[in-house]
Design a protein around this motif. Sequence first.
Motif, PDB file in Angstrom:
ATOM      1  N   PHE A 173     -17.269   6.465  51.345  1.00  0.00           N
ATOM      2  CA  PHE A 173     -17.520   5.022  51.797  1.00  0.00           C
ATOM      3  C   PHE A 173     -19.399   5.170  51.567  1.00  0.00           C
ATOM      4  N   PRO A 174     -19.597   4.724  50.258  1.00  0.00           N
ATOM      5  CA  PRO A 174     -20.892   4.449  50.043  1.00  0.00           C
ATOM      6  C   PRO A 174     -21.606   3.541  51.017  1.00  0.00           C
ATOM      7  N   ALA A 175     -22.642   4.062  51.683  1.00  0.00           N
ATOM      8  CA  ALA A 175     -23.462   3.622  52.538  1.00  0.00           C
ATOM      9  C   ALA A 175     -23.667   2.005  52.457  1.00  0.00           C
ATOM     10  N   MET A 176     -24.125   1.456  51.091  1.00  0.00           N
ATOM     11  CA  MET A 176     -24.452   0.114  51.078  1.00  0.00           C
ATOM     12  C   MET A 176     -23.242  -0.764  51.319  1.00  0.00           C
ATOM     13  N   LEU A 177     -22.026  -0.233  51.192  1.00  0.00           N
ATOM     14  CA  LEU A 177     -20.825  -1.259  51.498  1.00  0.00           C
ATOM     15  C   LEU A 177     -20.792  -1.626  52.868  1.00  0.00           C
ATOM     16  N   ASN A 178     -21.505  -1.239  53.717  1.00  0.00           N
ATOM     17  CA  ASN A 178     -21.439  -1.719  54.963  1.00  0.00           C
ATOM     18  C   ASN A 178     -22.007  -2.944  55.084  1.00  0.00           C
ATOM     19  N   HIS A 179     -22.639  -3.416  53.963  1.00  0.00           N
ATOM     20  CA  HIS A 179     -23.086  -4.861  54.148  1.00  0.00           C
ATOM     21  C   HIS A 179     -22.095  -5.895  53.883  1.00  0.00           C
ATOM     22  N   PRO A 180     -21.795  -6.730  54.372  1.00  0.00           N
ATOM     23  CA  PRO A 180     -20.618  -7.557  54.284  1.00  0.00           C
ATOM     24  C   PRO A 180     -20.738  -8.212  52.605  1.00  0.00           C
ATOM     25  N   MET A 181     -21.973  -8.680  52.386  1.00  0.00           N
ATOM     26  CA  MET A 181     -22.213  -9.431  50.928  1.00  0.00           C
ATOM     27  C   MET A 181     -21.925  -8.411  49.872  1.00  0.00           C
ATOM     28  N   ALA A 182     -22.340  -7.109  50.161  1.00  0.00           N
ATOM     29  CA  ALA A 182     -22.057  -6.015  49.023  1.00  0.00           C
ATOM     30  C   ALA A 182     -20.714  -5.627  48.835  1.00  0.00           C
ATOM     31  N   ARG A 183     -19.927  -5.684  50.002  1.00  0.00           N
ATOM     32  CA  ARG A 183     -18.441  -5.432  49.803  1.00  0.00           C
ATOM     33  C   ARG A 183     -17.744  -6.685  49.009  1.00  0.00           C
ATOM     34  N   ALA A 184     -18.250  -7.822  49.227  1.00  0.00           N
ATOM     35  CA  ALA A 184     -17.534  -8.795  48.645  1.00  0.00           C
ATOM     36  C   ALA A 184     -17.948  -9.010  47.254  1.00  0.00           C
ATOM     37  N   MET A 185     -19.255  -8.627  46.725  1.00  0.00           N
ATOM     38  CA  MET A 185     -19.748  -8.909  45.402  1.00  0.00           C
ATOM     39  C   MET A 185     -19.826  -7.512  44.625  1.00  0.00           C
ATOM     40  N   PHE A 186     -19.854  -6.429  45.436  1.00  0.00           N
ATOM     41  CA  PHE A 186     -20.256  -5.100  44.257  1.00  0.00           C
ATOM     42  C   PHE A 186     -19.478  -4.029  44.893  1.00  0.00           C
ATOM     43  N   ALA A 187     -18.212  -4.300  45.321  1.00  0.00           N
ATOM     44  CA  ALA A 187     -17.346  -2.940  45.869  1.00  0.00           C
ATOM     45  C   ALA A 187     -16.336  -2.769  44.815  1.00  0.00           C
ATOM     46  N   GLY A 188     -16.933  -2.736  43.530  1.00  0.00           N
ATOM     47  CA  GLY A 188     -16.150  -2.160  42.379  1.00  0.00           C
ATOM     48  C   GLY A 188     -15.613  -0.722  42.671  1.00  0.00           C
ATOM     49  N   VAL A 189     -14.297  -0.444  42.607  1.00  0.00           N
ATOM     50  CA  VAL A 189     -13.872   1.082  42.862  1.00  0.00           C
ATOM     51  C   VAL A 189     -12.909   1.137  41.857  1.00  0.00           C
ATOM     52  N   ALA A 190     -12.833   2.207  41.172  1.00  0.00           N
ATOM     53  CA  ALA A 190     -11.987   2.942  40.166  1.00  0.00           C
ATOM     54  C   ALA A 190     -11.347   4.178  40.770  1.00  0.00           C
ATOM     55  N   LEU A 191     -10.155   4.332  40.221  1.00  0.00           N
ATOM     56  CA  LEU A 191      -9.782   5.802  41.025  1.00  0.00           C
ATOM     57  C   LEU A 191      -8.676   6.288  39.982  1.00  0.00           C
ATOM     58  N   ALA A 192      -8.459   7.590  40.156  1.00  0.00           N
ATOM     59  CA  ALA A 192      -7.481   8.311  39.382  1.00  0.00           C
ATOM     60  C   ALA A 192      -7.184   9.526  40.263  1.00  0.00           C
ATOM     61  N   VAL A 193      -5.474   9.667  40.231  1.00  0.00           N
ATOM     62  CA  VAL A 193      -4.980  10.552  40.926  1.00  0.00           C
ATOM     63  C   VAL A 193      -4.445  11.478  39.887  1.00  0.00           C
ATOM     64  N   ARG A 194      -4.431  12.797  40.380  1.00  0.00           N
ATOM     65  CA  ARG A 194      -3.827  13.974  39.644  1.00  0.00           C
ATOM     66  C   ARG A 194      -3.642  14.934  40.817  1.00  0.00           C
ATOM     67  N   GLY A 195      -2.213  15.163  40.975  1.00  0.00           N
ATOM     68  CA  GLY A 195      -1.687  16.385  41.950  1.00  0.00           C
ATOM     69  C   GLY A 195      -2.486  15.845  43.108  1.00  0.00           C
ATOM     70  N   ASP A 196      -3.328  16.678  43.917  1.00  0.00           N
ATOM     71  CA  ASP A 196      -3.713  16.631  45.276  1.00  0.00           C
ATOM     72  C   ASP A 196      -5.271  15.889  45.132  1.00  0.00           C
ATOM     73  N   SER A 197      -5.652  15.702  43.913  1.00  0.00           N
ATOM     74  CA  SER A 197      -7.138  15.448  43.803  1.00  0.00           C
ATOM     75  C   SER A 197      -7.052  13.804  43.279  1.00  0.00           C
ATOM     76  N   ILE A 198      -7.963  13.078  43.846  1.00  0.00           N
ATOM     77  CA  ILE A 198      -8.323  11.760  43.849  1.00  0.00           C
ATOM     78  C   ILE A 198      -9.777  11.769  43.323  1.00  0.00           C
ATOM     79  N   ALA A 199     -10.085  11.081  41.987  1.00  0.00           N
ATOM     80  CA  ALA A 199     -11.444  10.782  41.495  1.00  0.00           C
ATOM     81  C   ALA A 199     -11.624   9.457  41.716  1.00  0.00           C
ATOM     82  N   SER A 200     -12.866   9.038  42.228  1.00  0.00           N
ATOM     83  CA  SER A 200     -13.210   7.564  42.611  1.00  0.00           C
ATOM     84  C   SER A 200     -14.570   7.300  41.783  1.00  0.00           C
ATOM     85  N   ALA A 201     -14.931   6.253  41.473  1.00  0.00           N
ATOM     86  CA  ALA A 201     -16.221   5.737  40.966  1.00  0.00           C
ATOM     87  C   ALA A 201     -16.605   4.223  41.535  1.00  0.00           C
ATOM     88  N   TYR A 202     -17.675   4.205  41.736  1.00  0.00           N
ATOM     89  CA  TYR A 202     -18.333   2.926  42.520  1.00  0.00           C
ATOM     90  C   TYR A 202     -19.418   2.323  41.800  1.00  0.00           C
TER      91      TYR A 202
END
Length: 353
Positions: A173-202
């Motif tokens: 959970f990137p720290a900036m996303l604690n700001h409610p407006m940041a979560r509303a406008m800049f909370a882009g999350v991409a993810l990919a699952v393989r086996g037990d691993s999850i890759a995520s980008a923000y």
Amino acid sequence: LQAVCVLAIARALSACDTTRIESTSSPRLLAVDSIRLDESDSAFVAQPTDLAVTSAGALVVSDAFQRKLLVFGPDGRFRSSIGRRGDGPGEFEFPSWLALSGDSVVYASNVARIQAYDLRTGAFLNQSQLESPPRMMQVAGPDLFVGYADSVRQGSIARLDLDSGKMRVTGPFPAMLNHPMARAMFAGVALAVRGDSIASAYTVTDKVFISRRNGPVVDSIAVPVARRNGARADLIASYLSTQSREDGERAVKASVPADIQWLSSGRLAVVSIDWEVVNGRMTGTYFLSVLDPSSRKACVDTPIPGPRDPAPSLGFRGDTLFVVSQRVSAAGEAEAMVHKYRIDTTGCEWVAA
């Protein structure tokens, strides 16, 4: 005080995350095929928001303007539509992200709901209600993984059990996303699952995080920036402080993660889009980077072909990248094309990540 805290977070992020390099040899996208989607007065692509591809090559496109999903065969021939305009079960207000469970069930995000449909018959199956709109989704085993910034649980990946309907939130959970407006406008999350691993980008950081399914983050790797804008925590923080339109237009130029995919080689394909406001319209350019987590090296920032306005939609099936773009033909008719590309890294100049 809140503005000071946000700016402090931004300085920390921009100092640690972004590594800018000179233009280097990027991955190549080798054209495999181009498919024109069959369209008529009753079946056409108006505003594609996401693309999912079945194992047999059928194409599922979410259309936000028509409030439905469109299903095409591998040859581009129209097969069926799913859903309709409305706000009840089996209806869409704004269909966006898609995920497939095998070739039989398609999950579609619809504002703050995730709806399930039988891909073969179009029948509505069920839905799950979330507290805020989800981002990218992927089915893996009995679970649906969803990009979902949650400040209360301090996680960004919702894991929805498809049998029980129970949800738990894990991941970084990137720290900036604690700001409610940041979560509303800049909370882009991409993810990919393989086996037990999850890759995520923000959106708020250039780092790609590697997590385990049960929650803990085991690694984070900052992907160097060559051509894309990269994470612009400083611009985002300035907008959060002033909330001015001018600062907002600068802030949206931060690179937004659009997709991420584990490749058969064990590397990660990371796609981001640089948005820009032109004459009041959002236009954008996609960039592809390939990250090798084992060697901690990257080959970055090849532009993905397609128009800037409207920006294409895209999706992966295995190692193949599919890009849905709209254009006006020589005859003056609007048409939608799906271009397929294979990712080639043989000529890459790998740089430290």
